[in-house]
Every structure is written in structure tokens, then in C-alpha cells.
Design a protein around this motif. Sequence first.
Motif, PDB file in Angstrom:
ATOM      1  N   ARG A  13      41.025  38.310  39.192  1.00  0.00           N
ATOM      2  CA  ARG A  13      39.596  38.400  38.889  1.00  0.00           C
ATOM      3  C   ARG A  13      39.075  37.065  38.366  1.00  0.00           C
ATOM      4  O   ARG A  13      39.839  36.244  37.885  1.00  0.00           O
ATOM      5  CB  ARG A  13      39.311  39.388  37.743  1.00  0.00           C
ATOM      6  N   ARG A  14      37.766  36.957  38.396  1.00  0.00           N
ATOM      7  CA  ARG A  14      37.092  35.927  37.614  1.00  0.00           C
ATOM      8  C   ARG A  14      36.563  36.634  36.387  1.00  0.00           C
ATOM      9  O   ARG A  14      35.644  37.441  36.476  1.00  0.00           O
ATOM     10  CB  ARG A  14      35.951  35.325  38.431  1.00  0.00           C
ATOM     11  N   ALA A  15      37.166  36.356  35.227  1.00  0.00           N
ATOM     12  CA  ALA A  15      36.793  37.096  34.020  1.00  0.00           C
ATOM     13  C   ALA A  15      35.575  36.483  33.330  1.00  0.00           C
ATOM     14  O   ALA A  15      34.703  37.198  32.850  1.00  0.00           O
ATOM     15  CB  ALA A  15      37.977  37.134  33.053  1.00  0.00           C
ATOM     16  N   ARG A  16      35.525  35.126  33.272  1.00  0.00           N
ATOM     17  CA  ARG A  16      34.503  34.455  32.468  1.00  0.00           C
ATOM     18  C   ARG A  16      33.773  33.378  33.253  1.00  0.00           C
ATOM     19  O   ARG A  16      34.330  32.810  34.169  1.00  0.00           O
ATOM     20  CB  ARG A  16      35.160  33.804  31.242  1.00  0.00           C
ATOM     21  N   GLU A  74      34.338  42.001  33.437  1.00  0.00           N
ATOM     22  CA  GLU A  74      34.178  40.600  33.830  1.00  0.00           C
ATOM     23  C   GLU A  74      32.703  40.211  33.680  1.00  0.00           C
ATOM     24  O   GLU A  74      31.819  41.062  33.740  1.00  0.00           O
ATOM     25  CB  GLU A  74      34.624  40.411  35.300  1.00  0.00           C
ATOM     26  N   ASP A  75      32.464  38.883  33.517  1.00  0.00           N
ATOM     27  CA  ASP A  75      31.081  38.406  33.332  1.00  0.00           C
ATOM     28  C   ASP A  75      30.325  38.310  34.652  1.00  0.00           C
ATOM     29  O   ASP A  75      29.109  38.423  34.683  1.00  0.00           O
ATOM     30  CB  ASP A  75      31.081  36.996  32.712  1.00  0.00           C
ATOM     31  N   ALA A 129      42.007  34.989  35.922  1.00  0.00           N
ATOM     32  CA  ALA A 129      42.811  36.040  35.288  1.00  0.00           C
ATOM     33  C   ALA A 129      43.600  36.776  36.355  1.00  0.00           C
ATOM     34  O   ALA A 129      43.096  37.028  37.447  1.00  0.00           O
ATOM     35  CB  ALA A 129      41.891  37.035  34.568  1.00  0.00           C
ATOM     36  N   CYS A 130      44.845  37.096  36.029  1.00  0.00           N
ATOM     37  CA  CYS A 130      45.664  37.919  36.925  1.00  0.00           C
ATOM     38  C   CYS A 130      46.384  38.962  36.079  1.00  0.00           C
ATOM     39  O   CYS A 130      47.160  38.619  35.185  1.00  0.00           O
ATOM     40  CB  CYS A 130      46.668  37.064  37.677  1.00  0.00           C
TER      41      CYS A 130
END
Length: 216
Positions: free
Chosen positions: A213-216, A139-140, A119-120
Motif C-alpha cells: 500500500r501507499r500509507a502516507r 491509508e491517506d 508499506a508492506c
Amino acid sequence: MTMDLFESSSSEPWVEPLCEGAVVLRRFACADASELLEVIEGLAEQAPFRQMQTPGGHTMSVAMTCCGEWGWVTDTRGYRYQRTDPLSGEPWPLMPTMFRSLAVMAASAAGYSKFEPDACLVNRYAPGAKMGLHQDKDEDDFDQPIVSVSLGTPAMFQFGGARRSDRPQRVPLENGDVVVWGGPARLRYHGVLTLKQAQHSLTGDSRYNLTFRRAR
Ligand code: SIN
Ligand code: FE2
């Protein structure tokens, strides 16, 4: 050392620690800034900048769009990540390769070698826009860091503690500066003070920010 060598080495990026787990990579993205901004323009043709509503019913002063597998949205129903742009119902634009590689290189330069952003968020600040202190916590996976790229006019970033009441450090950010926070710093409060009137050759009076980010 000749003058030439001295001058080229003095314009290289440098690293400024903020706290355990967080650094500013000064001027890290300078060389890519004009290309990044061109790519942002293209993204905004597919998924326009918009000022979203907070769950409390306020209109954010920062205009946002997203790219990548997941986009971050807010409306009266709350904050969340979703695969589609609520304006069009279409998937968010793909994360451009040069965005991803910049983010991965920055994370790695900050000591996070396994960053895989999905995600950006692209933030656009006009003079007068600001972002209140908040945590990035939708985020997860908090094992992956946040990588935040500043473009255009200068801003005063606030980098706080683990509690909202902790007094934030003031960190001036310029075009090309990249802040990375993760590990013990991943949930630090942060924000941006009201953007001052200024001019930048690439963006006029605006500031842009890319947050990976790393969302999932
Ligand atoms: C954010 O926290 O999402 C934005 C930070 C910034 O604009 O520098
Ligand atoms: Fe944030």
C-alpha cells in the motif's frame, strides 16, 4: 506452433478482471515465489510474526509482520500505521527491492503506472486462520491501489462491494496469484475464508500474503 512453444506460452501469467479497477494477475509472482519466501524468513528474524489484538480485544487468527517505511498495527487502541515495530521499538525492516519491484510491476500490469508503495504487510495463515470482510482505509491516499500477492497453499478470497452487506464474489487464489484493486474499486470490502488444510512444496500447510500500500 510447435508443442514446446505451446507449452511455454500456456504457463504464462494471465489476467482476470474482477470489476472496474480490479484484476487478478494469475501466477504473476510464481517465478519469484521461492525467493520471496526466503526473504520473508529473513524479515521475520528482525520483526517476528505475531497475532495482533483487534480494538475489540480479539486475537487475530492471522499472524502478521511488516516491512517498509510504515507498518500497519492493531491493538486495543485501534488500527493505525506506525514507523516502528511495537515489539522492538525499532523501525520496520526496509522494503526489500525485489518486493517493491514486483509490486510496482503488478500495479503497472493492472493499469496503475504510478504506484509507490511505502508499506508492506506480511500475513501468515495457518489452517483455520481467516480474515473477515474489511476495507483497507487506514491509508491517506486512495488514489494508489492495493497490490496483494498470494504464496503457498490455496485460499478463497472474498471480493465484495462498496458496502459490507454486498454479497462478495468468491475468488480462489493460488501460489503466485496477485490481486490489484484501485480507482473505483479501492474501497471494496474483501476478506479470506477459513484456510483449509493443504500442502504446498514451498510453505508446508501455510499461506502467506503480501499486501502493498501507499500509507502516507
Ligand atoms: C488483506 O486483506 O489484508 C489480506 C488479503 C489476503 O490475505 O489475501
Ligand atoms: Fe485488506
